[in-house]
Design a protein around this motif. Structure first.
Motif, PDB file in Angstrom:
ATOM      1  N   ALA A  16      -3.753 -28.782  -4.059  1.00 16.84           N
ATOM      2  CA  ALA A  16      -4.729 -27.774  -4.434  1.00 16.84           C
ATOM      3  C   ALA A  16      -4.054 -26.566  -5.038  1.00 16.84           C
ATOM      4  CB  ALA A  16      -5.450 -27.334  -3.006  1.00 16.84           C
ATOM      5  N   ALA A  17      -3.009 -26.239  -4.674  1.00 16.14           N
ATOM      6  CA  ALA A  17      -2.237 -25.134  -5.195  1.00 16.14           C
ATOM      7  C   ALA A  17      -1.352 -25.381  -6.436  1.00 16.14           C
ATOM      8  CB  ALA A  17      -1.177 -24.331  -4.184  1.00 16.14           C
ATOM      9  N   GLY A  18      -1.285 -26.565  -7.024  1.00 20.17           N
ATOM     10  CA  GLY A  18      -0.496 -27.198  -7.935  1.00 20.17           C
ATOM     11  C   GLY A  18       0.528 -28.579  -7.729  1.00 20.17           C
ATOM     12  N   ASP A  19       1.333 -28.872  -8.445  1.00 28.23           N
ATOM     13  CA  ASP A  19       1.924 -29.913  -8.210  1.00 28.23           C
ATOM     14  C   ASP A  19       3.118 -29.635  -7.121  1.00 28.23           C
ATOM     15  OD1 ASP A  19       0.495 -31.036 -10.046  1.00 28.23           O
ATOM     16  OD2 ASP A  19       2.108 -31.344 -11.634  1.00 28.23           O
ATOM     17  N   VAL A  20       3.246 -30.587  -6.192  1.00 32.09           N
ATOM     18  CA  VAL A  20       4.106 -30.647  -5.168  1.00 32.09           C
ATOM     19  C   VAL A  20       5.467 -31.546  -5.689  1.00 32.09           C
ATOM     20  CG1 VAL A  20       4.777 -30.829  -2.800  1.00 32.09           C
ATOM     21  CG2 VAL A  20       2.453 -29.789  -3.536  1.00 32.09           C
ATOM     22  N   PRO A  21       6.914 -31.004  -5.885  1.00 33.96           N
ATOM     23  CA  PRO A  21       7.782 -31.885  -6.190  1.00 33.96           C
ATOM     24  C   PRO A  21       8.229 -32.776  -5.134  1.00 33.96           C
ATOM     25  CG  PRO A  21       8.529 -29.716  -6.027  1.00 33.96           C
ATOM     26  CD  PRO A  21       7.141 -29.812  -5.684  1.00 33.96           C
ATOM     27  N   ALA A  22       8.305 -34.356  -4.968  1.00 29.02           N
ATOM     28  CA  ALA A  22       8.817 -35.056  -4.304  1.00 29.02           C
ATOM     29  C   ALA A  22      10.018 -35.771  -4.452  1.00 29.02           C
ATOM     30  CB  ALA A  22       7.720 -36.126  -3.766  1.00 29.02           C
ATOM     31  N   VAL A  23      10.336 -35.783  -5.998  1.00 27.93           N
ATOM     32  CA  VAL A  23      11.373 -36.310  -6.498  1.00 27.93           C
ATOM     33  C   VAL A  23      11.886 -35.595  -7.561  1.00 27.93           C
ATOM     34  CG1 VAL A  23      12.717 -38.155  -7.761  1.00 27.93           C
ATOM     35  CG2 VAL A  23      11.259 -38.719  -5.777  1.00 27.93           C
ATOM     36  N   ARG A  24      13.274 -35.030  -7.622  1.00 26.77           N
ATOM     37  CA  ARG A  24      13.507 -34.087  -8.732  1.00 26.77           C
ATOM     38  C   ARG A  24      14.861 -34.512  -9.464  1.00 26.77           C
ATOM     39  NH1 ARG A  24      15.205 -28.769  -6.493  1.00 26.77           N
ATOM     40  NH2 ARG A  24      15.906 -29.993  -4.553  1.00 26.77           N
ATOM     41  N   ASP A 219      26.345 -52.092  -1.247  1.00 28.94           N
ATOM     42  CA  ASP A 219      27.616 -51.743  -1.841  1.00 28.94           C
ATOM     43  C   ASP A 219      27.733 -50.372  -2.273  1.00 28.94           C
ATOM     44  OD1 ASP A 219      28.195 -54.656  -2.366  1.00 28.94           O
ATOM     45  OD2 ASP A 219      26.598 -54.770  -3.782  1.00 28.94           O
ATOM     46  N   ARG A 220      26.678 -49.751  -2.567  1.00 24.98           N
ATOM     47  CA  ARG A 220      26.539 -48.117  -2.617  1.00 24.98           C
ATOM     48  C   ARG A 220      25.682 -47.460  -2.164  1.00 24.98           C
ATOM     49  NH1 ARG A 220      25.515 -46.272  -7.754  1.00 24.98           N
ATOM     50  NH2 ARG A 220      24.588 -48.142  -8.428  1.00 24.98           N
ATOM     51  N   LEU A 221      25.534 -46.119  -1.774  1.00 22.31           N
ATOM     52  CA  LEU A 221      24.853 -45.477  -1.096  1.00 22.31           C
ATOM     53  C   LEU A 221      24.507 -44.260  -1.949  1.00 22.31           C
ATOM     54  CD1 LEU A 221      25.924 -44.995   2.590  1.00 22.31           C
ATOM     55  CD2 LEU A 221      24.030 -45.925   1.992  1.00 22.31           C
ATOM     56  N   ALA A 222      23.114 -44.046  -2.033  1.00 18.40           N
ATOM     57  CA  ALA A 222      22.637 -42.626  -2.694  1.00 18.40           C
ATOM     58  C   ALA A 222      21.923 -41.716  -1.498  1.00 18.40           C
ATOM     59  CB  ALA A 222      21.724 -43.044  -3.617  1.00 18.40           C
ATOM     60  N   VAL A 223      22.402 -40.648  -1.161  1.00 16.58           N
ATOM     61  CA  VAL A 223      21.970 -39.822   0.027  1.00 16.58           C
ATOM     62  C   VAL A 223      20.796 -38.515  -0.715  1.00 16.58           C
ATOM     63  CG1 VAL A 223      22.226 -38.172   1.847  1.00 16.58           C
ATOM     64  CG2 VAL A 223      23.697 -40.316   1.332  1.00 16.58           C
ATOM     65  N   MET A 224      19.602 -38.793  -0.532  1.00 12.87           N
ATOM     66  CA  MET A 224      18.583 -37.894  -0.796  1.00 12.87           C
ATOM     67  C   MET A 224      18.217 -36.932   0.162  1.00 12.87           C
ATOM     68  SD  MET A 224      16.071 -40.388  -2.976  1.00 12.87           S
ATOM     69  CE  MET A 224      15.321 -39.006  -3.805  1.00 12.87           C
ATOM     70  N   TYR A 225      18.254 -35.603  -0.582  1.00 16.51           N
ATOM     71  CA  TYR A 225      17.561 -34.108   0.243  1.00 16.51           C
ATOM     72  C   TYR A 225      16.608 -33.647  -0.709  1.00 16.51           C
ATOM     73  CZ  TYR A 225      17.553 -30.521   3.320  1.00 16.51           C
ATOM     74  OH  TYR A 225      16.907 -29.501   4.434  1.00 16.51           O
ATOM     75  N   ALA A 226      15.410 -33.019  -0.173  1.00 17.25           N
ATOM     76  CA  ALA A 226      14.563 -32.368  -0.956  1.00 17.25           C
ATOM     77  C   ALA A 226      14.334 -32.794  -2.418  1.00 17.25           C
ATOM     78  CB  ALA A 226      15.116 -30.973  -1.058  1.00 17.25           C
ATOM     79  N   GLY A 227      14.277 -34.258  -2.502  1.00 16.04           N
ATOM     80  CA  GLY A 227      13.916 -34.956  -3.600  1.00 16.04           C
ATOM     81  C   GLY A 227      15.284 -35.164  -4.700  1.00 16.04           C
ATOM     82  N   ARG A 228      16.398 -34.796  -4.290  1.00 14.55           N
ATOM     83  CA  ARG A 228      17.406 -35.074  -5.158  1.00 14.55           C
ATOM     84  C   ARG A 228      18.485 -35.833  -4.518  1.00 14.55           C
ATOM     85  NH1 ARG A 228      20.706 -30.100  -6.468  1.00 14.55           N
ATOM     86  NH2 ARG A 228      21.578 -31.509  -7.776  1.00 14.55           N
ATOM     87  N   VAL A 229      19.270 -36.368  -5.497  1.00 14.86           N
ATOM     88  CA  VAL A 229      20.465 -37.331  -4.831  1.00 14.86           C
ATOM     89  C   VAL A 229      21.537 -36.176  -4.653  1.00 14.86           C
ATOM     90  CG1 VAL A 229      22.281 -39.128  -5.386  1.00 14.86           C
ATOM     91  CG2 VAL A 229      19.766 -39.559  -5.871  1.00 14.86           C
TER      92      VAL A 229
END
Length: 343
Positions: A16-24, A219-229
């Motif tokens: 309602a207030a605009g786009d909300v980023p989930a992945v950045r 084999d590999r890990l990618a840790v995400m927080y607030a839409g970023r790796v």
């Protein structure tokens, strides 16, 4: 050979207030036959990123960047081409098998459906293939006549794995496939996934909040927080010696086998993830970070190399941190040093 390339992928949901980023702005590569784990708390963006790979997000989502599957951009495929790619080139094991399976259809018909839709088998061939798949995932062939409610949670999850493998895809995305299972069944399903992936040389993306599960499977890990790796690298190294304070807190949230003190008082992280619609300035993690510097509230830091194939988006990571002594401050608590036996 690289099977999947993500280039500056972003996902935002209309609000309602605009786009909300989930992945950045996520950029990742996945080689053929490789297993990549995506980790993070609820709301970190890992499931949004995974569902974007096959355009499975709702219409309220806007996806930008490039998702190259075998060199072809999924985001620019026609619907006909996308339909041909789903299940045949890439498939999904959804989190809740009870909700993903049709309750009024026999499981054999549901496993055979992708084969028939893609024209890969006649009805008779599809029945034989279904029996083979059920046996591969540890279920008797006669279970093809069962309805989902006649199976246990672990058995339904095995059916989902059989469906994902039906068309012999190159990539399988597993979205928290063991979350609803008890520890013993979880271990069985994880062992099954590992063996099938290795046997068929399939690439895997597994999503979980549990770093110990991912470290034992991927084999590999990618840790995400607030839409970023915020950290990516070899799975065991990231789990036992993460450089980003958030990745380290995730690893330390699990007790160490043989250490009663860690079972009674496991280390972890207080507070909650930020609201994606109101991210704090600078590094999104700094309000919860035990090692935050004044500069963390002012500027965000991009990935810094830790070692070959290993990077962390933190001022405490990389050669610059080593020169200033910041790396020592960040590493005082270390990693967990062990993987749970039941993972």
């Amino acid at each position: 050979m690289t099977l999947l390339e993500l280039r500056d992928v972003a996902v935002a949901y209309r609000g309602a207030a605009g786009d909300v980023p989930a992945v950045r702005g996520v950029s990742l590569d996945l080689a053929a036959g490789e297993a990549l784990g995506l980790a993070g708390e609820s709301g970190s963006g890992k499931s949004s990123l995974a569902m974007a790979l096959l355009r499975l997000l709702p219409r309220s989502a806007r996806v930008t960047g490039e998702i190259l599957l075998d060199g072809e951009d999924v985001l620019r495929m026609s619907w006909g081409r996308l339909r041909a790619v789903r299940w045949a080139s890439a498939s999904v094991v959804f989190q809740g098998a009870q909700h993903a399976l049709n309750p009024v259809r026999r499981i054999g018909d549901q496993i055979a459906e992708p084969l028939l839709v893609h024209g890969l088998a006649t009805p008779a061939q599809a029945r034989r293939r279904t029996a083979e798949l059920l046996e591969q995932v540890g279920l008797p062939a006669w279970r093809a006549r069962s309805h989902p409610h006649e199976l246990s949670g672990g058995q339904r999850q095995r059916v989902m794995i059989a469906m994902a493998l039906a068309c012999s895809p190159k990539l399988v995305v597993a979205d928290e496939p063991t979350t609803a299972l008890d520890v013993m069944v979880q271990a069985q399903v994880l062992a099954l996934i590992r063996s099938l992936i290795a046997e068929h040389r399939i690439s895997l993306i597994m999503i979980s909040h549990d770093l110990s599960v991912l470290a034992s499977t991927c084999d590999r890990l990618a840790v995400m927080y607030a839409g970023r790796v915020v950290e990516s690298g070899p799975a065991r190294e990231v789990f036992t010696g993460a450089r980003h304070p958030y990745a380290r807190a995730l690893a330390e949230a699990f007790p160490t086998v043989g250490d009663p003190a860690s079972r009674r008082a496991p280390r972890g992280l207080g507070g909650d993830p930020p609201d994606p619609a109101r991210l704090p300035p600078g590094c999104a993690f700094h309000p919860r970070c035990p090692a935050a510097l004044p500069s963390c509230a002012e500027r965000d830091v991009g990935p810094r190399p830790v070692a070959a194939g290993w990077s962390a988006a933190c001022v405490h990571a990389g050669p610059e941190a080593a020169d200033t002594g910041e790396a020592g401050q960040a590493g005082e608590s270390g990693g967990t040093g062990a993987v749970r036996e039941n993972a």
